[in-house]
Enzyme design. Structure first.
Site, mmCIF file in Angstrom:
data_model
loop_
_atom_site.group_PDB
_atom_site.id
_atom_site.type_symbol
_atom_site.label_atom_id
_atom_site.label_comp_id
_atom_site.label_asym_id
_atom_site.label_seq_id
_atom_site.Cartn_x
_atom_site.Cartn_y
_atom_site.Cartn_z
ATOM 1 N N GLY A 1 0.869 -1.175 -0.025
ATOM 2 C CA GLY A 1 0.020 -0.126 0.020
ATOM 3 C C GLY A 1 0.747 1.393 -0.137
ATOM 4 C CB SER A 2 -0.189 4.579 1.073
ATOM 5 O OG SER A 2 -1.578 4.656 0.506
ATOM 6 C CB VAL A 3 4.305 1.824 3.216
ATOM 7 C CG1 VAL A 3 4.786 0.675 2.365
ATOM 8 C CG2 VAL A 3 5.407 1.955 4.204
#
Length: 704
Positions: free
Chosen positions: A390-392
């Site tokens: 995800g957005s990491v």
């Protein structure tokens, strides 16, 4: 006519026994002469050998062969960063057997029966073939079995034995009693040894009574010895075992897929050897050097002299970067977080490392079976479990765009809006409707985790002119462009950690039909990475752009005379894999965004719950929409470093397939990990500003 009858009469007289000379004595005399000549030649040859070569032949009979007998030594130990024993050696009283030269199976049979009177061994691994071999070593039994086989006399000795063997294999009534099985197991171990090699008959669990009785009768059992064996033990818990790896036992011996290679290196078939991970990776360091004894064997196969040539050298020790106290706490925290997870959670994984050296301080993981709820410790899931994070990853995406030149520190503001490509709409979590066209710069895009911003960067890198509602006729090179920048930070490539078996991650398809996924890739919802890759990526950001290979071994050290951790023989220096080609202004912009994730003022900042951590951290949270067996789930991740103004530690974690109601579990776990780190590993008094981390400066942003 009268003359004819006279001639016939004379001939009949001669044939009927008239006075003629016999030839038989001459033939006998001739044979006697030949035999006499042969005897004379034999006597002459014996005299020749006795007189001319007698001394030389006598010397050959009496000469000795010199052979080296080897004995195993203790394996090197493994210590944590503070010198605490993680893996040690536990000594056991043992009964061993050194096979002599040209020892007959009947000799070993006799010794096995004698030893079996005083020693009880496990027979669980005794095979039917070994039982039969033991039984048939008794010549009387062998003869009795052969009598039952029709026409046995026509076969050779070897064929006879094989026939007897086959006969007993098919004889359902054949069996050994408990006493015989015990002796058969001992006999099998003896038979498997090489000449002048030592094998353990029983390497642990030998009772005092067994030691005493065997000691009293050693003279009756040539080759049998009372000695010591070692096995691995884990005084600080076995959870570290999944990183350390395992060692083969004397019973299992060398791994079958490496046996020829290891034999060539001087191993014996029944030697212990590292089978996995650190035990395997550092086998040459840990194994030590065997003790050597020079054995002289006379022509009659008896040992005439034994001389100790080399006492052996215990294996060198490994000192790890891992703090064992913190490691234990980290594993407990990860396990607790996973046990409280809902939905279809399949595990939780965490890595804590020094961003400036690559030293791994803690590495923990737990697998979960969603069907049964069973938890299994698996720290190596951090290097071999591929997870859509995800957005990491957005910090790497912004960094790539800066390096690509599609945005600059001075010009990086875009409008967060719904991205509509041919009717397929994708948006940021805080702007699903697209009604709010929000201007965001690079730092703010990280703070609020804007998907729209990242997708626009991907299209700019691919030189695609986006038109709302139009087809996404973007080049498939978009995949390789994005991945190329991600790789520089360690995402999607091996990290280089000193543990075998790490994954490179998992790439989705890069075909034309999947071109829409290039936009998903930009905000972390397509390719899969390991937790260790996420830790390396954030370490690269934290230390200013140097990608360093993670490592769990800090140094190789010797052993003192009293068995303690000795002097340093070599140290593991940070291994630089690559450096990021970014200006100081570009790095500063990315760090500002990561700081604002936690400490920013925007209503939509994603890491507000982390603001209570002290010293203050910079971070990027991640939430990926995932599915498990048809069920909608979320995967949470986190990449962070602390303190923000002087990075000393990186914490990365991943929690795949959680319930949608568990969307703050990653931050709860991160707070617990940081609290444990500052309490156990490093005191905040060592920091320049332990109470507050400050924003490292602000970058000027203008609309563009």
């Amino acid at each position: 006519m009268k003359n004819f009858y006279n001639r016939v009469s004379n001939r009949n007289q001669r044939s009927s026994g008239g006075p003629t000379k016999s030839s038989i004595p001459f033939r006998l005399n001739f044979l006697f002469i030949i035999v006499a000549l042969l005897f004379a030649a034999l006597i002459g040859q014996l005299a020749y050998l006795q007189v001319i070569y007698g001394a030389q032949l006598k010397a050959q009979v009496n000469q000795t062969d010199t052979t080296i007998e080897t004995t195993n030594v203790q394996r090197g130990m493994i210590y944590d960063s503070n010198g605490k024993v993680l893996v040690g050696n536990k000594a056991h009283q043992a009964i061993a057997y050194t096979k002599g030269v040209n020892v007959l199976s009947t000799d070993m049979y006799r010794i096995a029966n004698k030893l079996g009177q005083y020693l009880t061994v496990s027979t669980s691994s005794l095979t039917p073939r070994q039982q039969i071999d033991y039984y048939l070593t008794d010549t009387k039994r062998l003869a009795a079995v052969e009598k039952k086989i029709p026409g046995i006399k026509q076969y050779s000795v070897t064929e006879r034995y094989n026939k007897a063997l086959s006969y007993l294999e098919n004889d359902s009534s054949f069996s050994l009693n408990a006493t015989q099985k015990n002796a058969a197991e001992i006999f099998a171990k003896m038979s498997g040894a090489y000449a002048l090699s030592t094998t353990y008959i029983k390497d642990s669990g030998v009772s005092s009574k067994e030691i005493a009785e065997i000691g009293e009768h050693l003279s009756e059992m040539p080759g049998v010895k009372v000695g010591t064996s070692w096995s691995r033990n884990y005084p600080n818990g076995s959870s570290i075992k999944s990183i350390i790896g395992t060692v083969s036992s004397e019973k299992t011996g060398l791994p079958s897929d490496q046996i020829n290679e290891l034999l060539a290196q001087g191993y014996s078939r029944n030697d212990s050897v590292g089978q996995s991970y650190l035990e395997q990776e550092y086998e040459s360091v840990l194994r030590g050097t065997k003790a050597e004894k020079q054995v002289e064997v006379a022509g009659n196969s008896t040992v005439t002299k034994e001389v100790k040539k080399y006492g052996g050298q215990k294996g060198d020790n490994l000192q790890l970067t891992i703090n064992s106290t913190f490691q234990t706490q980290l594993q407990k925290l990860v396990r607790s977080a996973e046990s409280n997870a809902g939905g279809y959670s399949t595990g939780t994984y965490a890595v804590v490392m020094n961003p400036n050296t690559g030293g791994v301080i803690g590495i923990a993981g737990v697998d979960r079976n969603p069907s049964t709820g069973k938890l299994t410790d698996n720290a190596l899931g951090t290097i071999n479990s591929d997870i859509v994070m995800g957005s990491v990853v957005k910090g790497a995406m912004v960094s790539g765009a800066l390096m690509d030149g599609v945005i600059t520190p001075e010009n990086n503001t875009l409008t967060d809006k719904v991205i509509n490509t041919g009717g397929v709409k994708k948006s940021s979590w805080f702007n699903h409707s697209g009604n709010a066209n929000i201007a965001v710069n690079a730092a703010t895009a990280l703070e609020v985790s804007s998907n729209s911003y990242m997708m626009q960067l991907a299209m700019k890198e691919a030189k695609f002119n986006y038109v709302a509602g139009g087809a996404l006729n973007m080049s498939t090179k978009a995949f390789s462009i994005e991945r190329g920048y991600f790789n520089q930070f360690g995402l999607g490539v091996k990290t280089g950690i000193d543990l075998p078996g790490e994954s490179t991650g998992l790439e989705g398809s890069s075909s034309r039909t999947n071109i829409g996924s290039a936009l998903d890739l930009a905000f972390g919802n397509y390719d899969a990475y390991t937790t260790m890759q996420v830790a390396q990526y954030m370490s690269t950001v934290a230390n200013g752009g140097t990608r360093i290979a993670p490592h769990v071994v800090q140094a190789i050290r010797g052993t003192t005379s009293d068995g303690k951790l000795g002097t340093v023989k070599s140290t593991v220096t940070p291994k630089v894999l690559n450096t990021i080609d970014m200006t100081e202004a570009e790095k500063k912009l990315v760090k500002e965004g990561l700081y604002d994730v936690v400490h920013g003022t925007n209503t939509y900042k994603t890491g507000a719950e982390l603001a209570s951590i002290s010293p203050g951290i910079s971070a990027k949270t991640g939430t990926a929409e995932t599915y498990y067996k048809g069920h909608s789930t979320v995967t949470l991740s986190l990449a962070s470093y602390a303190p923000s103004n002087d990075p000393q530690v990186v914490v990365a974690l991943a929690m795949p397939n959680l319930s949608t109601s568990d969307e703050d579990n990653n931050m709860k776990l991160a707070k617990q990990i940081y609290a444990a780190y500052w309490k156990t590993v490093q005191s905040t008094s060592t920091l320049t500003n332990p109470t507050k981390a400050t924003k490292s400066g602000s970058a000027q942003n203008t609309a563009g």
